[in-house]
Motif scaffolding. Structure first.
Motif, PDB file in Angstrom:
ATOM      1  N   ARG A 328      80.843 -47.046  -5.110  1.00  0.00           N
ATOM      2  CA  ARG A 328      81.637 -47.285  -3.908  1.00  0.00           C
ATOM      3  C   ARG A 328      82.515 -48.519  -4.131  1.00  0.00           C
ATOM      4  O   ARG A 328      82.263 -49.320  -5.051  1.00  0.00           O
ATOM      5  CB  ARG A 328      80.746 -47.500  -2.673  1.00  0.00           C
ATOM      6  N   ASN A 333      86.871 -53.566   0.878  1.00  0.00           N
ATOM      7  CA  ASN A 333      87.400 -52.270   1.270  1.00  0.00           C
ATOM      8  C   ASN A 333      87.307 -52.078   2.789  1.00  0.00           C
ATOM      9  O   ASN A 333      86.357 -52.523   3.422  1.00  0.00           O
ATOM     10  CB  ASN A 333      86.615 -51.174   0.539  1.00  0.00           C
ATOM     11  N   LYS A 334      88.302 -51.379   3.356  1.00  0.00           N
ATOM     12  CA  LYS A 334      88.339 -51.187   4.816  1.00  0.00           C
ATOM     13  C   LYS A 334      87.126 -50.404   5.323  1.00  0.00           C
ATOM     14  O   LYS A 334      86.773 -50.491   6.502  1.00  0.00           O
ATOM     15  CB  LYS A 334      89.622 -50.468   5.218  1.00  0.00           C
ATOM     16  N   ASP A 335      86.496 -49.644   4.450  1.00  0.00           N
ATOM     17  CA  ASP A 335      85.338 -48.852   4.864  1.00  0.00           C
ATOM     18  C   ASP A 335      84.009 -49.565   4.613  1.00  0.00           C
ATOM     19  O   ASP A 335      82.941 -48.939   4.736  1.00  0.00           O
ATOM     20  CB  ASP A 335      85.333 -47.500   4.135  1.00  0.00           C
ATOM     21  N   ASP A 336      84.057 -50.835   4.279  1.00  0.00           N
ATOM     22  CA  ASP A 336      82.812 -51.548   3.982  1.00  0.00           C
ATOM     23  C   ASP A 336      81.827 -51.457   5.155  1.00  0.00           C
ATOM     24  O   ASP A 336      80.627 -51.237   4.966  1.00  0.00           O
ATOM     25  CB  ASP A 336      83.116 -53.018   3.675  1.00  0.00           C
ATOM     26  N   VAL A 338      81.669 -49.122   7.312  1.00  0.00           N
ATOM     27  CA  VAL A 338      81.179 -47.738   7.454  1.00  0.00           C
ATOM     28  C   VAL A 338      79.952 -47.540   6.559  1.00  0.00           C
ATOM     29  O   VAL A 338      78.966 -46.917   6.965  1.00  0.00           O
ATOM     30  CB  VAL A 338      82.287 -46.729   7.098  1.00  0.00           C
ATOM     31  N   TYR A 339      80.008 -48.089   5.355  1.00  0.00           N
ATOM     32  CA  TYR A 339      78.815 -48.040   4.484  1.00  0.00           C
ATOM     33  C   TYR A 339      77.650 -48.777   5.140  1.00  0.00           C
ATOM     34  O   TYR A 339      76.492 -48.341   5.044  1.00  0.00           O
ATOM     35  CB  TYR A 339      79.123 -48.649   3.119  1.00  0.00           C
ATOM     36  N   LYS A 463      84.743 -55.050  13.605  1.00  0.00           N
ATOM     37  CA  LYS A 463      85.068 -53.887  12.769  1.00  0.00           C
ATOM     38  C   LYS A 463      84.022 -52.785  12.914  1.00  0.00           C
ATOM     39  O   LYS A 463      84.358 -51.608  12.979  1.00  0.00           O
ATOM     40  CB  LYS A 463      85.176 -54.324  11.301  1.00  0.00           C
ATOM     41  N   VAL A 467      83.763 -48.320  14.257  1.00  0.00           N
ATOM     42  CA  VAL A 467      83.331 -47.209  13.407  1.00  0.00           C
ATOM     43  C   VAL A 467      83.055 -45.985  14.270  1.00  0.00           C
ATOM     44  O   VAL A 467      82.431 -46.085  15.333  1.00  0.00           O
ATOM     45  CB  VAL A 467      82.061 -47.600  12.620  1.00  0.00           C
ATOM     46  N   ASP A 471      84.230 -41.314  10.861  1.00  0.00           N
ATOM     47  CA  ASP A 471      84.243 -42.235   9.704  1.00  0.00           C
ATOM     48  C   ASP A 471      83.003 -42.013   8.840  1.00  0.00           C
ATOM     49  O   ASP A 471      83.088 -42.042   7.610  1.00  0.00           O
ATOM     50  CB  ASP A 471      84.269 -43.689  10.192  1.00  0.00           C
ATOM     51  N   ARG A 474      83.499 -38.798   6.895  1.00  0.00           N
ATOM     52  CA  ARG A 474      84.581 -38.941   5.907  1.00  0.00           C
ATOM     53  C   ARG A 474      84.108 -39.732   4.687  1.00  0.00           C
ATOM     54  O   ARG A 474      84.298 -39.299   3.539  1.00  0.00           O
ATOM     55  CB  ARG A 474      85.779 -39.657   6.567  1.00  0.00           C
ATOM     56  N   VAL A 475      83.466 -40.865   4.912  1.00  0.00           N
ATOM     57  CA  VAL A 475      83.020 -41.709   3.788  1.00  0.00           C
ATOM     58  C   VAL A 475      81.879 -41.038   3.026  1.00  0.00           C
ATOM     59  O   VAL A 475      81.829 -41.076   1.796  1.00  0.00           O
ATOM     60  CB  VAL A 475      82.609 -43.103   4.317  1.00  0.00           C
TER      61      VAL A 475
END
Length: 513
Positions: A328, A333-336, A338-339, A463, A467, A471, A474-475
């Motif tokens: 990953r 990252n913008k999806d951090d 989300v993880y 942030k 979520v 999201d 998607r991730v």
């Protein structure tokens, strides 16, 4: 219904605390960059006449030079050995012997590593010269004088740690010892001495034996990471490879220190019963002594995209373990977040999906979870799922059950309750982390170093509040795919005597999955 009520009640309690903390923190925090480039954060917290500090050096095991793995961790050990004025009876005489040791060791290594023409007799003589000088240097050593100073003046929690991303130092003291702390902490990064280096190197090697050689899970993780990262330093163990631990020198440790322990690469946070007007002059007086040096180059080899599944299987007389990891992006990252949300849904407590499925309902696992940050976060890393099989159950059963839950993340929305719990627990986790001077100091230093602004620890909550269920899907679909997967399996083998019993299955019949 009761669960929803408790959830709403907790959320209503946390929201005003969160909003109040952002503003109140700004009133109690000052940040300065000293002329030498060192970043210092001071925070007033007048609950008791004490303070805690957290020093973050932005260099960890990922910065270990090739052929010298474990060097960042080794320097962390040496930072407790004193300076040219602490830990010695006569530094002028000691320094001469330490220089002779390095010359003798270099000669010994040059002979030892000859591929052709090594002279065993000469090698033995060179080793004896090096060992004799090492013994001579010990007569100047005052052992543990640095930690003794700290503890005799009320210091508690003295410790340090080295990760793949950074090295940190921390403890707490009475606030009337602030100037003593400033002197001691600046002194050990101003005048470090590689005292008892080779003796301490043996201690580090024993640490490796305990954590890896004598630990089946340690061996599995080491080989798992090496399989997952074929180019980036994350594939090299932070504790160091055995041959490197028997080779690198005090001279190389000092070169590492001069390159990475520079003020622009360090962040210090101090939290406690301090006065800004009195503390800044003390900080500037002592930490301003650290010489300004160039910022070290951050470039490292980039891990190429993984194109097929990799697998490591160890067979040991041990508890079985199953782990699989997916590459990953790094923490920026913008999806951090989300993880982070995925990790919370699958792992956080007895309401998490993996606990309920693998531990509570199917009863095939003692533990199960999923998490980011393996082995660090600064560079692209792994999101890993793991499970420890229950008695009479196998790693293969864990794999099957984990894959079912991963497919649910990819193909089904998480519930409204799950999403709300993620956001509530994120706020609760932040508030809990702010409950002590030491916790605050570490959070402030880490966020200031990683994002350039300590306020990011609050922005992370904003942030994660944004979520969505989409999201998560998607991730999960982008990350948890076969070709991006590395699997590590620790299978149980029986003792040789048991395998020789009639009807016993041969070890050779066990095939990698």
């Amino acid at each position: 219904m009761i669960r929803k009520f408790l959830l709403c009640a907790l959320l209503l309690t946390l929201l005003p605390m969160y909003a109040q903390d952002v503003a109140s923190f700004e009133k109690r925090i000052q940040v300065r960059t000293l002329p030498n480039g060192l970043t210092v954060i001071l925070m007033q917290r007048k609950e008791a006449p004490v303070f805690s500090f957290f020093t973050l050096v932005d260099a960890g095991s990922a910065q270990d030079p090739k052929g010298a793995s474990g060097l960042a961790h080794m320097f962390e050990h040496m930072a407790f050995k004193g300076t040219d004025s602490i830990g010695t009876t006569n530094y002028a005489a000691e320094k001469i012997v330490l220089e002779k040791i390095e010359k003798a060791y270099a000669a010994y290594i040059a002979e030892r590593d000859k591929r052709v023409g090594q002279d065993p007799k000469k090698l033995a003589e060179l080793e004896k010269q090096w060992q004799d000088l090492t013994a001579e240097a010990e007569k100047y050593v005052i052992r543990n004088q640095f930690p003794d100073y700290i503890e005799r003046n009320g210091g508690v929690g003295l410790n340090a740690s080295t990760s793949e991303d950074d090295t940190t130092y921390y403890y707490s003291m009475p606030v009337n010892r602030l100037e003593l702390w400033s002197y001691l902490e600046s002194e050990r990064f101003l005048q470090p001495v590689m005292r008892e280096f080779y003796k301490e190197r043996d201690v580090v090697y024993e640490e490796r034996r305990m954590r890896v050689e004598s630990n089946p899970i340690g061996r599995l993780l080491e080989q798992f990471q090496s399989a997952a990262f074929t180019a980036h330093p994350y594939g090299t163990p932070g504790i160091g490879w055995p041959s490197d631990l028997h080779s690198f020198s005090a001279t190389e440790a000092m070169e590492f220190y001069r390159k990475y322990y520079v003020p622009t690469n360090m962040t210090i946070a101090v939290v406690g019963d301090i006065e800004f007007a009195k503390t800044w002059p003390v900080i500037e007086k002592y930490f301003g002594r650290l010489p300004k040096r160039p910022q070290p180059d951050e470039a490292l080899t980039t891990e190429p995209p993984q194109t097929s599944e990799r697998q490591v299987v160890l067979r040991e007389m041990s508890q079985p373990v199953y782990i699989e990891g997916y590459h990953r992006p790094d923490y920026r990252n913008k999806d951090d977040v989300v993880y982070d949300a995925i990790s919370d849904v699958v792992s956080n407590g007895r309401t998490s999906r993996l606990y309920r499925s693998l531990v509570r309902d199917k009863r095939i696992a003692l533990q199960a979870g999923g998490f980011s940050g393996l082995p660090g976060i600064k560079y692209p890393h792994l999101f890993a799922f793991y499970g420890i099989p229950n008695r009479e159950h196998t790693a293969d059963e864990i794999r099957t059950a984990l894959r079912v839950e991963i497919e649910r993340l990819k193909n089904e929305d998480i519930t409204d309750d799950e999403l709300q719990m993620v956001k509530t627990r994120a706020k609760a986790g932040l508030i809990r982390s702010l409950g002590s001077n030491s916790g605050l100091a570490s959070q402030l230093a880490v966020y200031q170093a990683r994002f350039g602004d300590w306020r990011e620890m609050f922005h992370q909550i904003d942030k994660i509040e944004k979520v969505t269920k989409a999201d998560i899907r998607r991730v999960a679909n982008a990350t948890f795919v076969d070709t991006n997967r590395t699997v590590g399996i620790l299978e149980t083998t029986r003792p040789a005597a048991a395998r020789q019993q009639p009807g016993a299955q041969s070890q050779n019949q066990q095939q990698p999955q």
